[in-house]
Scaffold this motif. Structure first.
Motif, mmCIF file in Angstrom:
data_model
loop_
_atom_site.group_PDB
_atom_site.id
_atom_site.type_symbol
_atom_site.label_atom_id
_atom_site.label_comp_id
_atom_site.label_asym_id
_atom_site.label_seq_id
_atom_site.Cartn_x
_atom_site.Cartn_y
_atom_site.Cartn_z
ATOM 1 N N ARG A 1 -8.312 8.017 -4.013
ATOM 2 C CA ARG A 1 -7.384 6.942 -3.623
ATOM 3 C C ARG A 1 -8.068 6.047 -2.601
ATOM 4 O O ARG A 1 -8.670 6.548 -1.643
ATOM 5 C CB ARG A 1 -6.111 7.547 -3.020
ATOM 6 C CG ARG A 1 -5.016 6.521 -2.776
ATOM 7 C CD ARG A 1 -4.299 6.082 -4.030
ATOM 8 N NE ARG A 1 -3.515 7.166 -4.604
ATOM 9 C CZ ARG A 1 -2.989 7.124 -5.832
ATOM 10 N NH1 ARG A 1 -3.165 6.077 -6.607
ATOM 11 N NH2 ARG A 1 -2.302 8.150 -6.284
ATOM 12 N N ASN B 1 -2.435 8.360 -19.051
ATOM 13 C CA ASN B 1 -2.682 8.140 -17.627
ATOM 14 C C ASN B 1 -3.458 6.827 -17.441
ATOM 15 O O ASN B 1 -4.339 6.505 -18.231
ATOM 16 C CB ASN B 1 -3.500 9.341 -17.131
ATOM 17 C CG ASN B 1 -4.092 9.115 -15.776
ATOM 18 O OD1 ASN B 1 -5.237 8.701 -15.646
ATOM 19 N ND2 ASN B 1 -3.304 9.368 -14.763
ATOM 20 N N CYS B 2 -3.125 6.102 -16.390
ATOM 21 C CA CYS B 2 -3.724 4.768 -16.175
ATOM 22 C C CYS B 2 -5.244 4.795 -16.074
ATOM 23 O O CYS B 2 -5.940 3.970 -16.667
ATOM 24 C CB CYS B 2 -3.124 4.127 -14.925
ATOM 25 S SG CYS B 2 -2.949 5.251 -13.539
ATOM 26 N N THR B 3 -5.771 5.755 -15.321
ATOM 27 C CA THR B 3 -7.220 5.830 -15.119
ATOM 28 C C THR B 3 -7.916 6.131 -16.440
ATOM 29 O O THR B 3 -8.999 5.609 -16.731
ATOM 30 C CB THR B 3 -7.538 6.910 -14.062
ATOM 31 O OG1 THR B 3 -6.588 6.771 -13.007
ATOM 32 C CG2 THR B 3 -8.913 6.746 -13.485
ATOM 33 N N ASN C 1 5.766 6.701 -20.279
ATOM 34 C CA ASN C 1 4.617 6.482 -19.400
ATOM 35 C C ASN C 1 4.289 7.697 -18.521
ATOM 36 O O ASN C 1 3.284 7.691 -17.828
ATOM 37 C CB ASN C 1 4.897 5.249 -18.529
ATOM 38 C CG ASN C 1 3.676 4.814 -17.763
ATOM 39 O OD1 ASN C 1 2.612 4.629 -18.354
ATOM 40 N ND2 ASN C 1 3.808 4.685 -16.461
ATOM 41 N N ARG D 1 2.299 14.182 -22.906
ATOM 42 C CA ARG D 1 1.004 13.689 -23.410
ATOM 43 C C ARG D 1 0.197 14.697 -24.212
ATOM 44 O O ARG D 1 -0.467 14.338 -25.175
ATOM 45 C CB ARG D 1 0.145 13.200 -22.237
ATOM 46 C CG ARG D 1 0.634 11.905 -21.656
ATOM 47 C CD ARG D 1 -0.283 11.488 -20.515
ATOM 48 N NE ARG D 1 0.313 10.399 -19.775
ATOM 49 C CZ ARG D 1 0.146 10.203 -18.478
ATOM 50 N NH1 ARG D 1 -0.620 11.039 -17.775
ATOM 51 N NH2 ARG D 1 0.719 9.192 -17.882
ATOM 52 N N LYS E 1 -6.432 15.333 -16.399
ATOM 53 C CA LYS E 1 -5.856 14.405 -17.391
ATOM 54 C C LYS E 1 -6.984 13.595 -18.013
ATOM 55 O O LYS E 1 -6.991 13.345 -19.213
ATOM 56 C CB LYS E 1 -4.866 13.438 -16.717
ATOM 57 C CG LYS E 1 -3.553 14.056 -16.260
ATOM 58 C CD LYS E 1 -2.724 12.990 -15.525
ATOM 59 C CE LYS E 1 -1.837 13.602 -14.463
ATOM 60 N NZ LYS E 1 -1.279 12.598 -13.546
ATOM 61 N N GLN F 1 -8.854 4.503 -6.965
ATOM 62 C CA GLN F 1 -7.506 4.188 -7.442
ATOM 63 C C GLN F 1 -6.635 3.552 -6.352
ATOM 64 O O GLN F 1 -6.589 4.016 -5.225
ATOM 65 C CB GLN F 1 -6.842 5.455 -8.001
ATOM 66 C CG GLN F 1 -7.599 6.003 -9.199
ATOM 67 C CD GLN F 1 -6.981 7.222 -9.847
ATOM 68 O OE1 GLN F 1 -7.717 8.134 -10.222
ATOM 69 N NE2 GLN F 1 -5.668 7.277 -10.000
ATOM 70 N N HIS G 1 -7.194 -0.334 -10.565
ATOM 71 C CA HIS G 1 -8.069 0.827 -10.375
ATOM 72 C C HIS G 1 -9.497 0.457 -10.798
ATOM 73 O O HIS G 1 -9.687 -0.260 -11.781
ATOM 74 C CB HIS G 1 -7.620 1.993 -11.270
ATOM 75 C CG HIS G 1 -6.345 2.666 -10.841
ATOM 76 N ND1 HIS G 1 -5.614 2.312 -9.735
ATOM 77 C CD2 HIS G 1 -5.675 3.716 -11.409
ATOM 78 C CE1 HIS G 1 -4.553 3.108 -9.633
ATOM 79 N NE2 HIS G 1 -4.562 3.968 -10.630
ATOM 80 N N GLY H 1 -0.793 3.092 -8.177
ATOM 81 C CA GLY H 1 -0.710 4.272 -9.033
ATOM 82 C C GLY H 1 0.362 5.240 -8.574
ATOM 83 O O GLY H 1 0.896 6.019 -9.353
ATOM 84 N N ALA H 2 0.675 5.200 -7.307
ATOM 85 C CA ALA H 2 1.679 6.128 -6.768
ATOM 86 C C ALA H 2 3.053 5.472 -6.665
ATOM 87 O O ALA H 2 3.984 6.070 -6.119
ATOM 88 C CB ALA H 2 1.222 6.651 -5.417
ATOM 89 N N SER I 1 3.451 11.881 -17.622
ATOM 90 C CA SER I 1 2.522 12.853 -18.206
ATOM 91 C C SER I 1 3.254 13.966 -18.962
ATOM 92 O O SER I 1 2.621 14.854 -19.523
ATOM 93 C CB SER I 1 1.651 13.455 -17.097
ATOM 94 O OG SER I 1 2.472 14.086 -16.133
ATOM 95 N N ILE J 1 -5.724 13.119 -5.899
ATOM 96 C CA ILE J 1 -4.645 12.434 -6.619
ATOM 97 C C ILE J 1 -3.987 13.452 -7.539
ATOM 98 O O ILE J 1 -4.668 14.108 -8.328
ATOM 99 C CB ILE J 1 -5.193 11.212 -7.405
ATOM 100 C CG1 ILE J 1 -5.759 10.191 -6.397
ATOM 101 C CG2 ILE J 1 -4.083 10.588 -8.269
ATOM 102 C CD1 ILE J 1 -6.336 8.942 -7.007
ATOM 103 N N GLU K 1 -4.931 15.023 -11.949
ATOM 104 C CA GLU K 1 -5.354 13.682 -12.370
ATOM 105 C C GLU K 1 -6.737 13.746 -13.042
ATOM 106 O O GLU K 1 -6.970 13.132 -14.079
ATOM 107 C CB GLU K 1 -5.390 12.754 -11.151
ATOM 108 C CG GLU K 1 -5.766 11.315 -11.464
ATOM 109 C CD GLU K 1 -4.601 10.456 -11.939
ATOM 110 O OE1 GLU K 1 -3.500 11.006 -12.165
ATOM 111 O OE2 GLU K 1 -4.788 9.246 -12.087
HETATM 112 C C1 11C Z 1 -2.196 7.421 -9.664
HETATM 113 N N1 11C Z 1 -2.922 7.646 -11.965
HETATM 114 O O1 11C Z 1 -2.977 6.466 -9.556
HETATM 115 C C2 11C Z 1 -1.942 8.053 -10.996
HETATM 116 C C3 11C Z 1 -0.536 7.732 -11.376
HETATM 117 O O2 11C Z 1 -0.392 10.654 -15.055
HETATM 118 O O3 11C Z 1 0.684 8.800 -15.217
HETATM 119 C C4 11C Z 1 -0.192 8.018 -12.816
HETATM 120 C C5 11C Z 1 -0.048 9.471 -13.083
HETATM 121 C C6 11C Z 1 0.099 9.655 -14.544
HETATM 122 O O4 11C Z 1 -1.564 7.916 -8.736
#
Ligand code: 11C
Ligand code: A2P
Length: 332
Positions: A234, A127-129, A94, A99, A212, A155, A241, A159-160, A96, A198, A209
């Motif tokens: 954030r 990445n989640c987003t 999960n 990736r 990504k 976000q 998110h 996420g953190a 980075s 972020i 971020e």
């Molecule tokens: C956040 N998306 O909301 C980020 C956390 O690349 O997996 C995940 C960072 C990642 O802070």
């Protein structure tokens, strides 16, 4: 068949969500091994009503493990994932760390399930987003090639990680009690605030971020020409998110057509009745595996351009659910 599964980072926000998702989806587990730092050794976590004791993550943690789910930070992935692979496990990572590695598939099962089977031991979870956005982009892209995406994210603290969620709750409590508000996990106070920062900044003025979202979207969707410009922000939300997305396609996609394409897409639910104040919101999407899309409209600033709003639970579809879905592909 049942599989031996290890979770590296089991005590974290994503780690605990892994346990919930594996239980909810009744993943066929023979042995479950929970791994975290030295600090957590001896702590117990529940899975299907049974207590499991956390062990220290080491190079020797993976004997007889078939599937290792990693969410203990990129450093730990770089250090320990190769040991898991050596022991014969497939790693779904999960972080980075891997990736953008050409040898490592980057998979969202609704978008590029076929890539999962090209792995050499490690599969990366995006990445989640990015995951939440591409679940919505894919049905549009399948109809007409996407040229450009402009996105702003909202976000949540999840996420953190678990400590960051706690910090937002602590700040809320401190404010209510008239005490001093402390920010340690985040660089700024999150309560009553938002910050466009972020991960760290890069030379081109975007954050990591945001980059990504540019790079991972191209790799997952298998299209090196898609351009993504993101502003990642954030907001004082605990989990899930949200993203405001504007997409330019080669052919026009009307809002009516987009609604139809979104409705048929896996993992996506349309909630779009603005006249009744119905649209996706993080408070209600938290705890769900599907992503929700709404505010679908023709963008009035450009041709062949559509705007919408998409929300997904970052700990679930943005992390644990997506990783478990990848593991399910492998055992099917
Ligand atoms: C956040 N998306 O909301 C980020 C956390 O690349 O997996 C995940 C960072 C990642 O802070
Ligand atoms: P621990 O709870 O023992 O610190 P989150 O993203 O929610 O902050 O969670 C991070 C996860 O990664 C936790 O399970 C944490 O374990 C784990 N972790 C952090 N540092 C290490 C480390 N050095 N070795 C093993 N696991 C680690």
């Amino acid at each position: 068949d049942a599989y031996n599964v290890a979770i590296a980072g089991a005590t974290g926000a994503v780690g605990e969500t892994f346990l919930q998702i594996l239980e909810e989806r009744n993943f066929p587990i023979a042995e479950l091994r929970l791994l975290a730092s030295k600090r957590s050794v001896g702590k117990t976590l529940k899975f299907k009503g049974k207590d499991y004791t956390v062990q220290e993550l080491t190079h020797d943690s993976f004997k007889d493990i078939d599937i290792a789910l990693f969410s203990a930070g990129g450093g730990r992935s770089l250090e320990f994932a190769p040991s898991a692979v050596k022991a014969g496990a497939v790693v779904v990572d999960n972080s980075s760390a891997y990736r953008m590695d050409d040898e490592v598939p980057l998979v969202v099962p609704e978008v590029n399930p076929q890539d999962a089977f090209k792995h050499k031991g490690i599969i990366a979870n995006p990445n989640c987003t990015t995951i939440i956005m591409v679940v919505a982009l894919q049905p549009l892209h399948a109809y007409s090639r996407i040229k450009k995406v402009v996105v702003s994210s909202y976000q949540s603290s999840s996420g953190a990680g678990a400590q960051a969620m706690q910090e937002l709750m602590d700040q809320t409590k401190a404010w209510a009690e008239g005490k001093e508000i402390k920010a340690e996990k985040f660089a700024n106070q999150l309560l009553f605030n938002v910050f466009p920062h972020i991960d760290s900044f890069t030379a081109n003025g975007y954050t990591k971020e945001e980059m990504k979202m540019f790079n991972e979207t191209r790799k997952i969707m298998g299209d090196k020409d898609i351009k993504v410009s993101a502003t990642c922000v954030r907001v004082p939300v605990l989990s899930a998110h949200s993203e405001a997305v504007t997409v330019e396609t080669e052919k026009e996609i009307t809002p009516e057509l987009a609604r139809e394409l979104f409705s048929k897409a896996p993992g996506l639910i349309v909630k779009d009745n603005p006249e009744k104040s119905e649209y996706p919101m993080p408070l209600y999407v938290a705890g769900q595996d599907d992503c929700y899309v709404g505010r679908i409209r023709k963008d009035i600033s450009a041709d062949n351009t559509l705007s919408f709003w998409v929300v997904g639970d970052q700990l679930r579809k943005g992390a644990a659910t997506n990783a478990v879905q990848i593991a399910e592909l492998l055992i099917k």
